[in-house]
Design a protein around this motif. Structure first.
Motif, PDB file in Angstrom:
ATOM      1  N   ASP A  35       0.596  11.780   7.272  1.00 58.80           N
ATOM      2  CA  ASP A  35       1.160  10.546   6.881  1.00 58.80           C
ATOM      3  C   ASP A  35       0.515  10.298   5.261  1.00 58.80           C
ATOM      4  O   ASP A  35      -0.590  11.113   5.115  1.00 58.80           O
ATOM      5  N   ALA A 359       1.330   3.218   2.400  1.00 62.36           N
ATOM      6  CA  ALA A 359       1.971   2.850   3.950  1.00 62.36           C
ATOM      7  C   ALA A 359       3.367   2.034   3.944  1.00 62.36           C
ATOM      8  O   ALA A 359       4.209   2.442   4.493  1.00 62.36           O
ATOM      9  N   PRO A 360       2.687   0.681   3.413  1.00 55.60           N
ATOM     10  CA  PRO A 360       3.974  -0.202   3.564  1.00 55.60           C
ATOM     11  C   PRO A 360       4.901   0.053   2.211  1.00 55.60           C
ATOM     12  O   PRO A 360       6.229  -0.151   2.316  1.00 55.60           O
ATOM     13  N   LEU A 361       4.551   0.634   1.114  1.00 55.45           N
ATOM     14  CA  LEU A 361       5.342   0.493  -0.261  1.00 55.45           C
ATOM     15  C   LEU A 361       5.958   2.180  -0.322  1.00 55.45           C
ATOM     16  O   LEU A 361       6.752   2.163  -1.239  1.00 55.45           O
ATOM     17  N   GLY A 365       4.436   2.609  -4.269  1.00 52.61           N
ATOM     18  CA  GLY A 365       3.122   2.084  -4.428  1.00 52.61           C
ATOM     19  C   GLY A 365       1.938   3.141  -5.159  1.00 52.61           C
ATOM     20  O   GLY A 365       1.234   2.505  -5.860  1.00 52.61           O
TER      21      GLY A 365
END
Length: 401
Positions: A35, A359-361, A365
């Motif tokens: 990831d 991870a969120p973007l 990001g």
């Protein structure tokens, strides 16, 4: 063989291997289910051991010469690449990448120290421009060579055969090693000449306190982190855009080609615009490219790579010359080792933080955070005296640095 030819050949081959390995390890990690957080950690492990070695390696290069250090680095990088064929799995990728990063660090310290010593009476910008232009040619060759070889082994599948790509990179590394035997005579003569002058060993605290030093180190670190993150996360962007590995290799080769061209004309650009203006404009071009890349597809990425080629090509030789212009000729290796230590610290800390942000973007990001870092570097340059000869109070005038 003239030393420029031998050093340039070694730089081309070592950099072709380095960027090819970085790309293949990224694809191997993705194939194993990595990831964005792991990819950030992987980028950091290339730098972690070198963080402890750069300063002593620079001091040893000052005393013993840089060519032997580069030779040891090439052998270490070859051994690390060979490790990738031994044990599968994500944890072992981290071990192998750390070993390869250590070897690459020794190569860079050795080559840069040699260039700083051999150009002490001349133009450091021109000499470092030659070295980094050769490195960019390697960056031009490495990605397409590795990705084309990897694509040939897919057997019609989508995932590249990273084993074939890594074999190509290992060949590049081994071919770069014999240049040592052509360079050691020149390096030995330089070392004997330097040792006729009684100079105390460099003290890192004193080097850090040199006026302007922290600014040059901060800018250098920001630019090098950008190079690392590009190789680590462009495969992620390409995967999201359904762009195959061969196209990624071509894009990265285009970026390197623009860097080569910018470095070949570097002396004329410096004479016309000055070091500070070139740093400001080139870093701004890189920041703009990073802001645009997550929003573009394959064809838009072509324009982005041109901007990144300028933004990552011009600043590196200028920051090398900037660092050495602040120090005595007998301490150039130590100063360049300090520069690489700061670079490695940035490579360790920033990719992990940016990987967590991704991870969120997603990749947006990563690239936008990297652009913000470069904007900070622009602010640092704007407040500095980065022109040729600026901030040279620590330099012995007889050195011509």
């Amino acid at each position: 063989m003239p030393w420029r030819t031998a050093l340039s050949a070694q730089a081309v081959l070592s950099q072709a291997a380095w960027v090819g390995v970085r790309l293949m390890i990224g694809y191997r990690a993705l194939a194993l289910g990595a990831d964005p957080v792991f990819l950030g950690l992987l980028a950091s492990t290339f730098a972690l051991p070198a963080l402890l070695v750069a300063l002593p390696a620079g001091r040893i290069s000052d005393r013993r010469g840089g060519t032997g250090m580069a030779f040891i680095g090439l052998i270490s990088a070859a051994a690390g690449t060979a490790m990738l064929f031994a044990v599968p799995g994500l944890p072992f990728l981290l071990v192998a990448s750390a070993f390869i990063g250590l070897g690459n660090l020794l190569v860079m310290v050795g080559q840069q120290t040699f260039v700083a010593h051999v150009s002490a009476k001349g133009s450091t910008e021109g000499a470092f421009g030659t070295l980094t232009a050769a490195a960019s040619i390697g960056q031009l060759i490495g990605p397409p060579a590795a990705t084309v070889a990897a694509s040939l082994g897919t057997g019609g599948g989508a995932a590249p055969d990273t084993t074939l790509g890594l074999l190509v990179c290992l060949g590049f590394t081994l071919l770069g090693a014999p240049a040592y035997f052509f360079l050691r005579r020149t390096d030995g003569a330089l070392r004997r000449k330097r040792h006729t002058v009684n100079t105390q060993p460099a003290k890192i605290g004193g080097v850090l306190k040199t006026p302007g030093m922290w600014r040059s180190l901060a800018v250098s670190g920001a630019v090098l982190v950008t190079v690392d993150l590009m190789y680590a996360f462009v495969p992620v962007w390409a995967t999201e855009q359904n762009i195959d590995a061969t196209a990624v290799g071509v894009l990265l080769a285009l970026r390197a080609a623009v860097s080569v061209l910018s470095r070949l004309g570097l002396m004329r650009l410096i004479a016309r615009f000055g070091r500070k203006a070139l740093l400001l404009v080139s870093i701004a071009a890189a920041a703009a490219g990073l802001l645009a890349l997550p929003l573009t597809g394959l064809y838009g990425a072509v324009a982005v790579m041109v901007g990144l080629g300028l933004g990552l090509g011009i600043p590196q030789p200028l920051t090398m010359a900037w660092v050495t212009s602040l120090t005595h000729a007998n301490h150039h290796g130590a100063a360049l080792g300090l520069r690489l230590t700061v670079n490695r610290f940035a490579q360790i800390s920033l990719p992990v933080a940016m990987g967590a942000a991704a991870a969120p973007l997603g990749v947006l990001g990563i690239f936008w955070a990297n652009a913000a870092l470069l904007i900070g570097a622009i602010v640092v340059v704007a407040g500095s005296d980065a022109g040729p000869g600026g901030g040279t109070s620590a330099v012995d005038p007889a050195d011509g640095s």
